[in-house]
Design an enzyme around this catalytic site. Structure first.
Site, PDB file in Angstrom:
ATOM      1  N   LYS A   1       2.298  -3.965   6.431  1.00 37.54           N
ATOM      2  CA  LYS A   1       3.920  -3.783   5.520  1.00 37.54           C
ATOM      3  C   LYS A   1       3.687  -3.160   6.494  1.00 37.54           C
ATOM      4  CE  LYS A   1       3.987  -4.078   1.371  1.00 37.54           C
ATOM      5  NZ  LYS A   1       4.432  -5.311   0.521  1.00 37.54           N
TER       6      LYS A   1
ATOM      7  N   ARG B   1       7.267   7.045  21.420  1.00 42.52           N
ATOM      8  CA  ARG B   1       6.125   8.605  22.669  1.00 42.52           C
ATOM      9  C   ARG B   1       8.118   9.524  22.349  1.00 42.52           C
ATOM     10  NH1 ARG B   1       4.232   7.153  27.856  1.00 42.52           N
ATOM     11  NH2 ARG B   1       6.691   5.943  27.935  1.00 42.52           N
TER      12      ARG B   1
ATOM     13  N   GLU C   1       2.678 -18.089   2.160  1.00 45.63           N
ATOM     14  CA  GLU C   1       2.683 -17.005   0.644  1.00 45.63           C
ATOM     15  C   GLU C   1       4.237 -17.654   0.538  1.00 45.63           C
ATOM     16  OE1 GLU C   1       2.004 -12.868   1.695  1.00 45.63           O
ATOM     17  OE2 GLU C   1       2.805 -13.433   3.398  1.00 45.63           O
TER      18      GLU C   1
ATOM     19  N   ARG D   1      -4.001   0.722   1.786  1.00 49.23           N
ATOM     20  CA  ARG D   1      -3.255  -0.492   2.970  1.00 49.23           C
ATOM     21  C   ARG D   1      -2.729   0.152   4.378  1.00 49.23           C
ATOM     22  NH1 ARG D   1      -0.591  -5.350  -0.405  1.00 49.23           N
ATOM     23  NH2 ARG D   1       0.592  -3.405  -0.850  1.00 49.23           N
TER      24      ARG D   1
HETATM   25  N1  PXG Z   1       3.110 -11.234   0.316  1.00 56.86           N
HETATM   26  C1  PXG Z   1       3.925 -10.702   1.313  1.00 56.86           C
HETATM   27  C2  PXG Z   1       4.778 -10.781   2.347  1.00 56.86           C
HETATM   28  C3  PXG Z   1       4.401  -9.454  -0.125  1.00 56.86           C
HETATM   29  O1  PXG Z   1       5.405  -8.549   1.146  1.00 56.86           O
HETATM   30  C4  PXG Z   1       2.654  -9.739  -1.181  1.00 56.86           C
HETATM   31  C5  PXG Z   1       2.566 -10.636  -0.941  1.00 56.86           C
HETATM   32  C6  PXG Z   1       2.005  -9.368  -2.634  1.00 56.86           C
HETATM   33  O2  PXG Z   1       1.544  -7.782  -2.116  1.00 56.86           O
HETATM   34  P1  PXG Z   1       0.516  -6.795  -3.493  1.00 56.86           P
HETATM   35  O3  PXG Z   1      -0.133  -6.479  -2.690  1.00 56.86           O
HETATM   36  O4  PXG Z   1       2.248  -5.943  -3.879  1.00 56.86           O
HETATM   37  O5  PXG Z   1       0.627  -7.041  -4.922  1.00 56.86           O
HETATM   38  C7  PXG Z   1       3.629  -8.504  -0.923  1.00 56.86           C
HETATM   39  C8  PXG Z   1       4.435  -7.496  -1.709  1.00 56.86           C
HETATM   40  C9  PXG Z   1      10.095  -5.927  -2.838  1.00 56.86           C
HETATM   41  C10 PXG Z   1       8.182  -5.767  -2.940  1.00 56.86           C
HETATM   42  O6  PXG Z   1      10.368  -4.568  -2.520  1.00 56.86           O
HETATM   43  C11 PXG Z   1       7.623  -6.401  -1.537  1.00 56.86           C
HETATM   44  C12 PXG Z   1       6.549  -6.127  -1.931  1.00 56.86           C
HETATM   45  C13 PXG Z   1       6.105  -5.035  -2.583  1.00 56.86           C
HETATM   46  C14 PXG Z   1       6.440  -4.532  -3.091  1.00 56.86           C
HETATM   47  C15 PXG Z   1       8.302  -4.362  -3.515  1.00 56.86           C
HETATM   48  O7  PXG Z   1      10.581  -5.900  -2.938  1.00 56.86           O
HETATM   49  N2  PXG Z   1       6.046  -7.643  -1.257  1.00 56.86           N
END
Ligand code: PXG
Length: 289
Positions: free
Chosen positions: A150, A103, A183, A50
């Site tokens: 991300k 760049r 979400e 990812r």
């Molecule tokens: N939605 C959003 C917007 C995220 O940022 C998830 C869903 C869950 O995805 P995963 O792949 O982790 O199941 C995320 C993930 C933090 C932090 O420090 C945030 C995420 C992951 C790890 C740490 O707040 N977001």
């Protein structure tokens, strides 16, 4: 604590990047949050894939192969002697000048790996369940800044988080531009109705969470029907159960949304079963370091 920056380890106090790094100046970069359990990194390949996908869309060349990055992440965990950890991978555009143009960042991208411990919510909330609210800030439109990337630009979600905190809540439901449930600020959302699971499809302004995918994988193995379908707030309010999934929060029950009690007001039976199955999997699966 030792932090990996561009191939070298630094003490926490010396772990610094330039103020001219475009990750700092513009949020120009990508990241991943990963967990390890008992010296096993959970879903590492999925997180690395990812990260490279996010980087591809923003035309950012990660100056390491996937194998090298996996090695560096495992080395960071070993050097910090962590058995259960949270790993943050950050790749930014690197050092440039005061202009958007990527760049101008002539050197390589900056690669940072931090390994630490985290517990996002207090243990009792996993037993009692969270109370959350819907907030005014909607999730980024996929055609503007696709939530699948991300990126280091998390202001959209931070604004939603601030709105929840200002109202006395720890987490927020973000809607999409059509008013459907997208979400939460760092988690995906699921509801349970008549022992079937519902979660918004990833094309509707929702990150395809790796914890979300893990729940889908468990549900498929246990013959629990899953519907990846748009969800309205009404459907959340009248659900039997609700829970959130994310690497940081893992799987956490939700018992109240916008002042409406969900189901019995206690974490639901299917939610508790999925939490148990999730933890079984994290103990069993992963890359050893
Ligand atoms: N939605 C959003 C917007 C995220 O940022 C998830 C869903 C869950 O995805 P995963 O792949 O982790 O199941 C995320 C993930 C933090 C932090 O420090 C945030 C995420 C992951 C790890 C740490 O707040 N977001």
């Amino acid at each position: 604590m030792k932090v990996y920056i561009n191939g070298r380890f630094y003490e926490k106090k010396d772990a610094k990047v330039s103020v001219f790094d475009h990750g700092f100046l513009y949020g120009d970069g990508v990241f991943e949050g990963i967990r390890s359990y008992s010296r096993l990194v959970f879903k590492l390949k999925e997180h690395i894939d990812r990260l490279y996908e996010s980087a591809k869309t923003i035309c950012l060349d990660i100056p390491l192969t996937k194998e090298q990055l996996i090695k560096a992440a495992c080395e960071t965990l070993r050097i910090n002697k962590l058995e259960n950890a949270y790993i943050r991978l950050v790749v930014s555009r690197g050092e440039g000048d005061l202009g958007l143009d990527p760049r101008k960042c002539r050197g390589n991208a900056t690669v940072v790996i931090i390994a630490d411990k985290i517990a996002l919510y207090p243990e009792e909330l996993y037993k009692k369940g969270l109370e959350i609210i819907t907030v005014p800030t909607i999730r980024n439109l996929p055609e503007a800044l696709n939530p699948q990337i991300k990126s280091l630009n998390y202001l959209n979600n931070i604004l939603a988080k601030i709105e929840a905190i200002n109202c006395g809540y720890e987490e927020a439901i973000m809607l999409d531009s059509l008013g459907y449930v997208a979400e939460c600020t760092g988690d995906n959302i699921f509801i349970v109705k008549h022992n079937e699971l519902y979660t918004p499809p990833q094309c509707m302004g929702t990150l395809r969470g790796i914890t979300r995918d893990t729940i889908l994988e468990i549900a498929s193995k246990k013959d629990i029907p899953v519907h990846e379908h748009v969800i309205t707030r009404h459907e959340v309010y009248i659900a039997d159960e609700c829970f959130l999934t994310g690497t940081a929060a893992e799987v956490i029950p939700v018992v109240k949304v916008d002042g409406r009690t969900i189901g019995s007001g206690k974490p639901g039976a299917l939610t508790l079963r999925l939490i148990e199955e999730f933890h079984k999997l994290t103990k069993r699966e992963g890359m050893k370091y």
